[in-house]
Design a protein around this motif. Structure first.
Motif, PDB file in Angstrom:
ATOM      1  N   LEU A  84      58.041 -62.279 -34.684  1.00 25.76           N
ATOM      2  CA  LEU A  84      59.181 -63.010 -34.050  1.00 25.76           C
ATOM      3  C   LEU A  84      60.478 -62.177 -34.027  1.00 25.76           C
ATOM      4  O   LEU A  84      61.585 -62.681 -33.642  1.00 25.76           O
ATOM      5  N   SER A  85      60.401 -61.009 -34.736  1.00 27.17           N
ATOM      6  CA  SER A  85      61.535 -60.054 -34.538  1.00 27.17           C
ATOM      7  C   SER A  85      61.697 -59.544 -33.134  1.00 27.17           C
ATOM      8  O   SER A  85      63.032 -59.015 -32.783  1.00 27.17           O
ATOM      9  N   GLU A  86      61.057 -59.982 -32.240  1.00 27.15           N
ATOM     10  CA  GLU A  86      61.046 -59.560 -30.710  1.00 27.15           C
ATOM     11  C   GLU A  86      61.805 -60.618 -29.952  1.00 27.15           C
ATOM     12  O   GLU A  86      62.171 -60.274 -28.847  1.00 27.15           O
ATOM     13  N   VAL A  87      61.867 -61.818 -30.453  1.00 25.92           N
ATOM     14  CA  VAL A  87      62.404 -62.954 -29.665  1.00 25.92           C
ATOM     15  C   VAL A  87      63.834 -62.554 -29.218  1.00 25.92           C
ATOM     16  O   VAL A  87      64.254 -62.925 -28.072  1.00 25.92           O
ATOM     17  N   PHE A  88      64.642 -62.046 -29.959  1.00 22.79           N
ATOM     18  CA  PHE A  88      66.240 -61.801 -29.739  1.00 22.79           C
ATOM     19  C   PHE A  88      66.383 -60.214 -29.501  1.00 22.79           C
ATOM     20  O   PHE A  88      67.543 -59.694 -29.369  1.00 22.79           O
ATOM     21  N   ARG A  89      65.292 -59.653 -29.144  1.00 17.07           N
ATOM     22  CA  ARG A  89      65.588 -58.287 -29.168  1.00 17.07           C
ATOM     23  C   ARG A  89      66.466 -57.696 -27.915  1.00 17.07           C
ATOM     24  O   ARG A  89      67.033 -56.681 -27.904  1.00 17.07           O
ATOM     25  N   GLU A  90      66.388 -58.330 -26.573  1.00 16.25           N
ATOM     26  CA  GLU A  90      67.091 -57.753 -25.578  1.00 16.25           C
ATOM     27  C   GLU A  90      68.818 -58.291 -25.999  1.00 16.25           C
ATOM     28  O   GLU A  90      69.460 -57.446 -25.453  1.00 16.25           O
ATOM     29  N   GLU A  91      68.913 -59.214 -26.481  1.00 18.63           N
ATOM     30  CA  GLU A  91      70.236 -59.687 -26.757  1.00 18.63           C
ATOM     31  C   GLU A  91      70.850 -58.779 -27.736  1.00 18.63           C
ATOM     32  O   GLU A  91      72.116 -58.053 -27.567  1.00 18.63           O
ATOM     33  N   ILE A  92      70.267 -58.411 -28.878  1.00 15.08           N
ATOM     34  CA  ILE A  92      70.579 -57.422 -29.736  1.00 15.08           C
ATOM     35  C   ILE A  92      70.771 -56.111 -29.250  1.00 15.08           C
ATOM     36  O   ILE A  92      71.676 -55.469 -29.482  1.00 15.08           O
ATOM     37  N   HIS A  93      69.698 -55.564 -28.239  1.00 20.12           N
ATOM     38  CA  HIS A  93      70.014 -54.400 -27.509  1.00 20.12           C
ATOM     39  C   HIS A  93      71.126 -54.159 -26.764  1.00 20.12           C
ATOM     40  O   HIS A  93      71.891 -53.165 -26.836  1.00 20.12           O
ATOM     41  N   GLN A  94      71.273 -54.937 -25.796  1.00 17.82           N
ATOM     42  CA  GLN A  94      72.629 -55.195 -25.055  1.00 17.82           C
ATOM     43  C   GLN A  94      73.855 -55.141 -25.697  1.00 17.82           C
ATOM     44  O   GLN A  94      74.872 -54.453 -25.269  1.00 17.82           O
ATOM     45  N   HIS A  95      74.035 -55.596 -26.977  1.00 15.97           N
ATOM     46  CA  HIS A  95      75.083 -55.570 -27.875  1.00 15.97           C
ATOM     47  C   HIS A  95      75.322 -54.194 -28.506  1.00 15.97           C
ATOM     48  O   HIS A  95      76.427 -53.859 -28.635  1.00 15.97           O
ATOM     49  N   LEU A  96      74.429 -53.458 -28.911  1.00 12.62           N
ATOM     50  CA  LEU A  96      74.492 -52.350 -29.515  1.00 12.62           C
ATOM     51  C   LEU A  96      74.149 -50.884 -28.915  1.00 12.62           C
ATOM     52  O   LEU A  96      74.364 -49.834 -29.315  1.00 12.62           O
ATOM     53  N   LYS A  97      73.737 -51.149 -27.687  1.00 11.59           N
ATOM     54  CA  LYS A  97      72.957 -50.056 -26.859  1.00 11.59           C
ATOM     55  C   LYS A  97      73.941 -48.945 -26.659  1.00 11.59           C
ATOM     56  O   LYS A  97      73.640 -47.845 -26.759  1.00 11.59           O
ATOM     57  N   ASP A  98      75.190 -49.044 -26.315  1.00 10.97           N
ATOM     58  CA  ASP A  98      76.200 -48.209 -25.928  1.00 10.97           C
ATOM     59  C   ASP A  98      77.029 -47.934 -27.009  1.00 10.97           C
ATOM     60  O   ASP A  98      78.113 -47.106 -26.727  1.00 10.97           O
ATOM     61  N   GLU A  99      77.049 -48.480 -28.162  1.00 17.51           N
ATOM     62  CA  GLU A  99      77.816 -48.405 -29.122  1.00 17.51           C
ATOM     63  C   GLU A  99      77.884 -46.936 -29.895  1.00 17.51           C
ATOM     64  O   GLU A  99      76.738 -46.525 -30.248  1.00 17.51           O
ATOM     65  N   GLN A 100      79.225 -46.073 -29.609  1.00 17.95           N
ATOM     66  CA  GLN A 100      78.985 -44.806 -30.343  1.00 17.95           C
ATOM     67  C   GLN A 100      79.543 -45.040 -31.813  1.00 17.95           C
ATOM     68  O   GLN A 100      80.446 -44.546 -32.390  1.00 17.95           O
ATOM     69  N   THR A 101      78.488 -45.438 -32.540  1.00 21.44           N
ATOM     70  CA  THR A 101      78.743 -45.868 -34.081  1.00 21.44           C
ATOM     71  C   THR A 101      77.462 -45.471 -34.685  1.00 21.44           C
ATOM     72  O   THR A 101      76.418 -45.163 -34.347  1.00 21.44           O
ATOM     73  N   ILE A 102      77.857 -45.854 -35.941  1.00 25.24           N
ATOM     74  CA  ILE A 102      76.627 -45.489 -37.088  1.00 25.24           C
ATOM     75  C   ILE A 102      76.098 -47.299 -37.225  1.00 25.24           C
ATOM     76  O   ILE A 102      76.961 -48.029 -37.867  1.00 25.24           O
ATOM     77  N   ILE A 103      74.888 -47.489 -36.865  1.00 22.50           N
ATOM     78  CA  ILE A 103      74.477 -48.885 -37.314  1.00 22.50           C
ATOM     79  C   ILE A 103      73.866 -48.897 -38.849  1.00 22.50           C
ATOM     80  O   ILE A 103      72.780 -48.100 -38.826  1.00 22.50           O
TER      81      ILE A 103
END
Length: 208
Positions: A84-103
């Motif tokens: 179920l970790s995959e259920v919200f993977r696209e939403e999380i990806h879209q929020h963090l994909k372009d962040e020039q940060t340390i996650i």
């Protein structure tokens, strides 16, 4: 020579087992996204948090803690349904994909991770394809959910920095599954700021 396997196709909803009908569109061809693993009906049961509904400064929460989300979290974390970790993977990806940060994921105590068999925040980020760095260690195995609101707010520091980890003067994003009183994120943020971080914000899947 390694061979890259194509992503698996999920044909049935992870939550209700209804058939999934994947549509091929020009948008998907030009900007590839991860295919949903739940049906539209299940997805619509989760309630998004609007910008006006965000409760805490510098914390972005994606969904409200309604009954369907409560069921999802229970099945994912406590029934150990790691897929179920995959259920919200696209939403999380879209929020963090372009962040020039340390996650930085909020860590589990080793005892708790052994009990649950997997680190649920790490798996959410792995499913979303987001690189992350563990900088914090949980001091006590006692969870915040087992405490009252007052006990949470009066808690001693919940974390410590991992040995030999240097904190750079840059932007860090903390990631957790749920924010309720904000205590967990505030403890992690204050620790990173005191160690030299320039800015610390957070992303959570759920707002309680």
């Amino acid at each position: 020579m390694s061979v890259k396997l194509p992503p698996k196709t999920v044909n049935h909803c992870y939550l209700c087992a209804a058939p999934l009908h994947h549509k091929v569109t020009w948008r998907k061809l030009l900007t590839p996204t991860k295919e949903p693993v739940i049906c539209d009906k299940c997805h619509q049961r989760f309630e998004r948090v609007t910008p006006e509904q965000q409760k805490y400064k510098d914390v972005t929460a994606l969904y409200h803690y309604n009954e369907p989300m409560k069921d999802f979290l229970h099945q994912y974390k406590f029934l150990k349904d790691v897929v179920l970790s995959e259920v919200f993977r696209e939403e999380i990806h879209q929020h963090l994909k372009d962040e020039q940060t340390i996650i930085v994921p909020i860590p589990m105590h080793p005892e708790k991770q052994k009990e649950r068999t997997f680190a649920h925040i790490d798996e959410l980020l792995n499913a979303a394809g987001i690189p992350f760095t563990h900088l914090l260690e949980k001091i006590s195995p006692i969870t915040q959910s087992s405490k009252t609101k007052i006990e949470r707010e009066q808690s001693d520091q919940l974390f410590r920095l991992k040995v030999h980890e240097a904190i750079k003067p840059t932007h860090y994003i903390l990631v957790d599954d749920i924010v309720t009183t904000g205590t967990t994120l505030q403890h992690a943020k204050s620790l990173l700021i005191e160690a030299g971080a320039e800015k610390v914000t957070a992303l959570t899947l759920i707002q309680g």
